[in-house]
Structures are given as structure tokens and as C-alpha cells.
Design an enzyme around this catalytic site. Structure first.
Site, PDB file in Angstrom:
ATOM      1  N   HIS A 102       0.855  -1.197   0.000  1.00 59.35           N
ATOM      2  CA  HIS A 102       0.000   0.000   0.000  1.00 59.35           C
ATOM      3  C   HIS A 102       0.889   1.245   0.000  1.00 59.35           C
ATOM      4  O   HIS A 102       0.752   2.125   0.856  1.00 59.35           O
ATOM      5  CB  HIS A 102      -0.941   0.018   1.205  1.00 59.35           C
ATOM      6  N   HIS A 146      -3.549 -13.586   0.147  1.00 65.67           N
ATOM      7  CA  HIS A 146      -2.176 -13.313   0.579  1.00 65.67           C
ATOM      8  C   HIS A 146      -1.789 -14.327   1.636  1.00 65.67           C
ATOM      9  O   HIS A 146      -2.572 -14.636   2.536  1.00 65.67           O
ATOM     10  CB  HIS A 146      -2.034 -11.908   1.181  1.00 65.67           C
ATOM     11  N   HIS A 149     -11.984  -9.641  -5.637  1.00 71.44           N
ATOM     12  CA  HIS A 149     -11.661  -8.281  -5.176  1.00 71.44           C
ATOM     13  C   HIS A 149     -10.715  -7.712  -6.215  1.00 71.44           C
ATOM     14  O   HIS A 149      -9.896  -8.434  -6.785  1.00 71.44           O
ATOM     15  CB  HIS A 149     -11.024  -8.366  -3.785  1.00 71.44           C
TER      16      HIS A 149
END
Length: 396
Positions: free
Chosen positions: A23, A225, A79
Site C-alpha cells: 500500500h 495473501h 476483489h
């Protein structure tokens, strides 16, 4: 290299051993990570998710070695953040008409990211896709942690593909939870929850209970993940139930920054006072300018109370403390107490300002804060110890 996890399901993702932040630089990933994608082969063939954009060409090339791309009947995108959908443009250049199953929000996000008029098929909770002997059932999970998120459940093999939920940034060629160091795995799972999911805990709690209420037999949970939960897969579900219920342990975390060591000395004296009053509580100290910010936030998530300290700098507080407080505000920790402290030379504003920020972050203030002038002498350190004792009593 592709790896079979059942007779019908093959892992075709990417292990990223080099990843140290995610991120942007918002999340540390010192155990690396993985981007998990899966091929499901029945009478029809489904590709479940893709990988992060930097590995798009590698992903498609490896996928070609595993299967003729034209044999892929459907793509399911649980997603659509770029770490999951990043390889789609490269893949769709090869098989442009393949239906992409996603939520309505998922279609909007894919269009927003890639500006392509692909063959979208939108689904909602309870919708199914028959692929032969097996059926995929879709379960919307909005805001866990994006509005488009959904789970997909594969009957027969009894696998829940949960995307980000139940995941961890954890690299392992072994793929499964029972084949890695358990302490490292559980720390990374909690760190992921605290830093990514916690903001949406009410929704996480409802969704986990909803999935449990569906009475789905689950042999394996495959997040997008980290490792897959194969040995006692429901253990991570139970963790999420606990973590999403205003979680706290008998722990106090002290986060401080220090310029000339005065605030550090205060933190250590306050610790002595806490433990003198209550030797059952775990106290952890972190210098916000030196320790990993996400690890600190995970410790705050674990704690029943936090103390935040900074010297007064330019009528405010330090850059490192400001960052931690702002991140904590965004994560919306619940049912935790807090207070501020710090050293000063003339204005002494830091504890009051930190207290305000702690309130804005949802902490219940124990008191108005505590400050000492210049370098604390023995009398000041004794006052710090008394302050620690009072804080321990107030947070029992």
C-alpha cells in the site's frame, strides 16, 4: 511453478519474497507475501483471481505453461485492488471475451482501473456458478476491506476462497499453515487484521457470523495473501471473531518519541510505576521514531490501554508521534483507554494536544496527561512512577 492443492484446484499465484512494504509505504511486510490465484478444473475451468501488476507478464507466461488459455471458461475476481487484478489486462489481451464474474462494485472498480469494456457478469450473495460436479457460491463481503470484496465457496472440495479476509503478508513455498512457524504466522495474521481490517470490524464480525451460520463444510480457507488454512482452518475464523469484538489483552503499550532522552526516562519510570501497582499486566515500550509503525499499531490493537509521550516541539509534538496518532485515528480502535505525557522546556503543549488526538482516535482518556520540565530529576521520576501507578489502577 503451479502447485496442486486438490485434484481439481491448482495454485497459480506468485510468492513475493522481496516485498518489504505494501500500500505504498503504509504497511510493512517483513515476511514477504504472496498473491494467490487458483485454477479450478471441472467440466468447466475457472481462474480465481490474478496477481499484482508488476508480475503480470510472468503470471500469464506461467499460466500458459499450465493450461491453454482458451480453455479458461470463466474468471472470478473476488476483489479488484491492483494486487489482485493487476494481471487482468495482460491476460485479457489473450482471451478478451472470457466472462469475468465479480460484484457490481467490482465491475465499477475494474472499469475505473483499466477502462475496458470486458465481459462482466455481476453476482450477489447466494448466486452460483455450476462448473460440473462442483458449484461455486458467491458471498458478498463489502468493506472487507474494499466495497467490491466477495468470497467464493467451492462445493465438493469444500474450499472457501476468502480473498483478503483471513490473509497475511507471509511468503512461504510450503503454502499451508501447518508447515510454517506458527508464532510468525499468527503475528502476521493479527498484524494484517489490525492494520487493514480493524476499521471495518463491525462488518467483519457480521460477515464471519453469517458465514458460520451458512453451515458450509470447510476443509480449507484460501486467502489471497499468505498461506492457506488447511490444518484446523476454522482457527482463523475464531481469531477473527475475537479480533472483531473490541479486542484487547491485559497489556499496556507505551509509545513515545524523545529528543534528549527526557521523555524516554519518563516512559521507563511510568512503566516501573505500572508494574509496581500491577505485576500481572504486560507493558511494552516503543520509540515511535525507531520502531516499525505497523508493529506498534498491532501492539496498540492488542492493548487495553496506551500511553503516548512526546517532548513539546514547536508548540506541538513530534513527527513520529503525529504519524502514529493519525494512523490510530484511521483504524478506529474500540474500548481502549489512553493518556499522554511528555517533557518540555517552556510551552509544554504536547500532552494536551496528544490527549485531544487520542480522543479523536476513540480512546477514553484516563486523565489530562502528565508533563515534566526539562530533564526529570529524582523527584520528577518519582512523580512519573506515581503517575504510572495511578494509570494502572484506572485501567484495571
Amino acid at each position: 511453478m503451479a502447485k496442486k492443492i486438490t485434484e481439481k484446484v491448482t495454485w497459480v499465484g506468485k510468492i513475493d519474497w522481496e516485498l518489504v512494504s505494501f500500500h505504498g509505504d503504509e504497511l510493512s511486510t517483513y515476511h514477504g507475501s504472496s498473491y494467490n490465484a487458483f485454477l479450478i478444473r471441472d467440466k468447466k475451468t475457472v481462474l480465481m483471481d490474478t496477481v499484482w501488476q508488476p508480475y503480470d507478464k510472468e503470471f500469464v507466461a506461467r499460466l500458459k505453461r499450465e493450461i491453454d488459455l482458451k480453455e479458461i471458461d470463466y474468471i472470478v475476481m473476488n476483489h479488484n485492488e491492483i494486487d489482485h487484478s493487476g494481471a487482468l489486462p495482460e491476460l485479457m489481451r489473450e482471451i478478451p471475451d472470457t466472462p469475468i464474474y465479480c460484484t457490481k462494485k467490482g465491475e465499477a472498480i475494474l472499469r475505473g482501473h483499466y477502462h475496458q469494456d470486458w465481459n462482466y457478469v455481476t453476482v450477489k450473495t447466494g448466486d452460483t456458478l455450476e462448473i460440473g460436479e462442483s458449484t461455486l457460491t458467491f458471498i458478498e463481503a463489502p468493506m472487507l476491506h474494499w466495497p467490491d470484496t466477495m468470497f467464493s465457496y467451492l462445493s465438493g472440495d469444500e474450499i472457501l476462497f476468502s480473498n483478503d479476509v483471513f490473509g497475511q503478508h507471509f511468503a512461504s513455498e510450503s503454502l499451508y499453515n501447518d508447515l510454517v512457524k506458527q508464532n510468525d504466522l499468527l503475528w502476521e495474521a493479527e498484524k494484517y487484521y489490525a492494520n487493514i481490517i480493524n476499521l471495518y470490524s463491525p462488518m467483519a464480525n457480521r460477515k464471519v457470523k453469517e458465514v458460520i451460520g451458512m453451515n458450509l463444510p470447510i476443509k480449507m480457507i484460501c486467502p489471497s495473501h499468505g498461506v492457506m488454512w488447511k490444518e484446523n482452518p476454522m482457527q482463523i475464523v475464531e481469531k477473527y471473531l475475537a479480533w472483531s469484538s473490541d479486542y484487547k489483552e491485559n497489556q499496556i503499550t507505551i509509545v513515545y518519541d524523545t529528543m534528549w532522552q527526557s521523555t524516554r526516562k519518563m516512559a521507563e519510570a511510568i512503566t516501573d510505576g505500572i508494574l509496581a501497582e500491577d505485576n500481572t499486566v504486560t507493558v511494552k515500550l516503543f520509540n515511535a521514531a525507531k520502531e516499525d509503525k505497523n508493529d506498534i499499531l498491532t501492539e496498540m490493537f492488542q492493548s487495553k490501554a496506551v500511553l503516548v509521550g512526546s517532548p513539546t516541539i514547536n508548540y506541538g509534538y513530534s513527527y513520529a508521534i503525529a504519524g502514529i496518532l493519525e494512523m490510530a485515528r484511521g483504524l478506529k480502535f474500540k474500548d481502549k483507554k489512553g493518556a499522554a505525557f511528555g517533557s518540555y522546556g517552556w510551552s509544554g503543549d504536547a500532552p494536551k494536544l496528544i490527549s485531544t488526538h487520542l480522543q479523536e482516535a476513540g480512546f477514553e482518556l484516563v486523565n489530562e496527561g502528565f508533563k515534566t520540565l526539562w530533564v526529570p530529576d529524582e523527584d520528577a521520576l518519582a512523580a512519573c512512577r506515581e503517575y504510572g501507578k495511578a494509570f494502572a489502577i484506572a485501567t484495571k
